[in-house]
Design an enzyme around this catalytic site. Structure first.
Site, mmCIF file in Angstrom:
data_model
loop_
_atom_site.group_PDB
_atom_site.id
_atom_site.type_symbol
_atom_site.label_atom_id
_atom_site.label_comp_id
_atom_site.label_asym_id
_atom_site.label_seq_id
_atom_site.Cartn_x
_atom_site.Cartn_y
_atom_site.Cartn_z
ATOM 1 N N ASP A 54 10.629 50.797 10.649
ATOM 2 C CA ASP A 54 10.375 51.863 11.613
ATOM 3 C C ASP A 54 11.295 51.695 12.819
ATOM 4 O OD1 ASP A 54 8.385 53.269 10.244
ATOM 5 O OD2 ASP A 54 6.850 51.834 10.872
ATOM 6 N N ASN A 130 8.278 57.183 19.915
ATOM 7 C CA ASN A 130 7.028 56.410 19.928
ATOM 8 C C ASN A 130 6.304 56.527 21.265
ATOM 9 O OD1 ASN A 130 6.823 55.319 17.388
ATOM 10 N ND2 ASN A 130 7.612 53.301 17.935
ATOM 11 N N ASP A 158 -0.921 46.141 34.888
ATOM 12 C CA ASP A 158 0.430 45.787 34.436
ATOM 13 C C ASP A 158 1.321 47.003 34.234
ATOM 14 O OD1 ASP A 158 -0.353 43.200 34.494
ATOM 15 O OD2 ASP A 158 -0.216 42.829 32.334
ATOM 16 N N TYR A 171 2.790 50.593 19.910
ATOM 17 C CA TYR A 171 2.323 49.881 21.110
ATOM 18 C C TYR A 171 0.950 50.409 21.561
ATOM 19 C CZ TYR A 171 3.130 47.392 25.587
ATOM 20 O OH TYR A 171 3.074 46.554 26.660
ATOM 21 N N ASN A 172 0.783 51.724 21.529
ATOM 22 C CA ASN A 172 -0.473 52.353 21.938
ATOM 23 C C ASN A 172 -1.691 51.736 21.260
ATOM 24 O OD1 ASN A 172 -2.206 54.728 22.941
ATOM 25 N ND2 ASN A 172 -2.384 54.899 20.714
ATOM 26 N N LYS A 173 -1.541 51.436 19.970
ATOM 27 C CA LYS A 173 -2.676 50.884 19.229
ATOM 28 C C LYS A 173 -2.995 49.472 19.719
ATOM 29 C CE LYS A 173 -4.671 50.275 14.695
ATOM 30 N NZ LYS A 173 -5.065 48.869 14.932
#
Ligand code: NAP
Ligand code: MN
Length: 276
Positions: A54, A130, A158, A171-173
């Site tokens: 990916d 993404n 952060d 990243y969201n997950k």
């Protein structure tokens, strides 16, 4: 017997990650596609084939994002099945056959438009497949979060991530965000380690906003921030605001019989076959 060759003369660009498996797929595809009569070129392609994971498709997207309206992408994964990749390394012959029969069918997903406003009046625009992530380099990031014209909250933590539906499994997950089906035209705002106590308060959960909405993040302190757009990170000392919305353009993928169900991919990537 007369051999009929493909006469559409479609232009195909290929990008492969640097490892023996990807390079072997590249060679095999190059040979097969040339024999089938395709024009193999990196200039003004109709179709872009990404060979790798990916991450490789993210690179291919950014290399050809200026051609987003006319190009279709297809991914070949050399490891496990990916989210942006429909074919595996052992499916090369099938990919060539499907390309020969291709009638231009596509499947399209939303991308994110990131508008960076600097204090000197400069405006920079990025596209993310993404997500885009804003973080302060040192110390806690304090920022006002606006949704449309509403001052939604003052964030402390952060950083913040805004992802596309297809980026929701990336990243969201990891940030505890929800997995969104890619046909839902929305973007998701997720917190990165927010500070929540008696003094500071944020929503604490991620929010999904529709296509027509706009999110803006206004960092409070004059300091150094990093803005990550997919696999690239930019550093700025003079950010005024960062705006996010669903872009007018979409990413188009080659729609082939090989395009597996999104839920199958999610299951394959994160759950697998659990013994019951
Ligand atoms: P990387 O560290 O090599 O890739 C991170 C992992 O995310 C890889 O396993 C990649 O799959 C996978 N991935 C990429 N897009 C995905 C998607 N839409 N759904 C599910 N998994 C996905 O870095 P990279 O290759 O340069 O990719 C950059 C991406 O890494 C960013 O866009 C961000 O989403 C992600 N990232 C994740 C975290 C985290 O989870 N804590 C932190 C920073 C960045 P492949 O192995 O198939 O390439
Ligand atoms: Mn990767």
């Amino acid at each position: 017997m007369i051999q009929t060759k493909y006469t559409g003369r479609k232009r195909i660009a290929m990008m492969a990650s640097r490892n023996p498996k990807s390079e072997a797929v590249y060679e095999q595809l190059f040979k097969g596609l040339k024999e089938a009569g395709f024009i193999l070129t990196s200039k003004q392609p109709d179709i872009v084939i990404s060979i790798g994971g990916d991450g490789m498709l993210l690179s291919a997207f950014h290399k050809y994002e200026h051609l987003l309206n006319t190009v279709r992408f297809v991914g070949v994964h050399t490891g496990h099945l990916g989210f942006y990749t429909d074919y595996r390394d052992y499916d090369v012959e099938e990919l060539i056959e499907n390309l020969k029969m291709d009638t231009g069918a596509k499947i399209s997903y939303p991308v994110l438009r990131v508008i960076l406003q600097l204090k000197n009046g400069e405006k920079l625009v990025y596209r993310a497949l993404n997500e885009a992530t804003l973080k302060r380099f040192s110390k806690t990031m304090v920022a006002d979060v606006m949704i449309n014209q509403v001052h939604f909250e003052q964030f402390r933590g952060d950083g913040l991530s805004i992802s596309t539906p297809t980026g929701s499994t990336a990243y969201n997950k990891s940030l505890g965000g929800a997995v969104l089906h890619p046909t839902i035209e929305a973007m998701q705002l997720a917190e990165i380690a927010s500070l929540n106590n008696r003094v500071y308060r944020t929503l604490g959960s991620s929010v999904v906003v529709p296509k027509k909405d706009k999110i803006a993040i206004l960092p409070k302190h004059n300091d150094r921030y990093s803005l990550s757009v997919d696999n690239k990170t930019y550093v700025f000392d003079n950010i005024e605001a960062v705006g996010f919305q669903i872009d007018q353009a979409k990413i188009h993928f080659l729609a082939t019989p090989k395009h597996t169900s999104f839920w199958e991919r999610v299951k394959d990537a994160f759950i697998g076959d659990v013994e019951s």
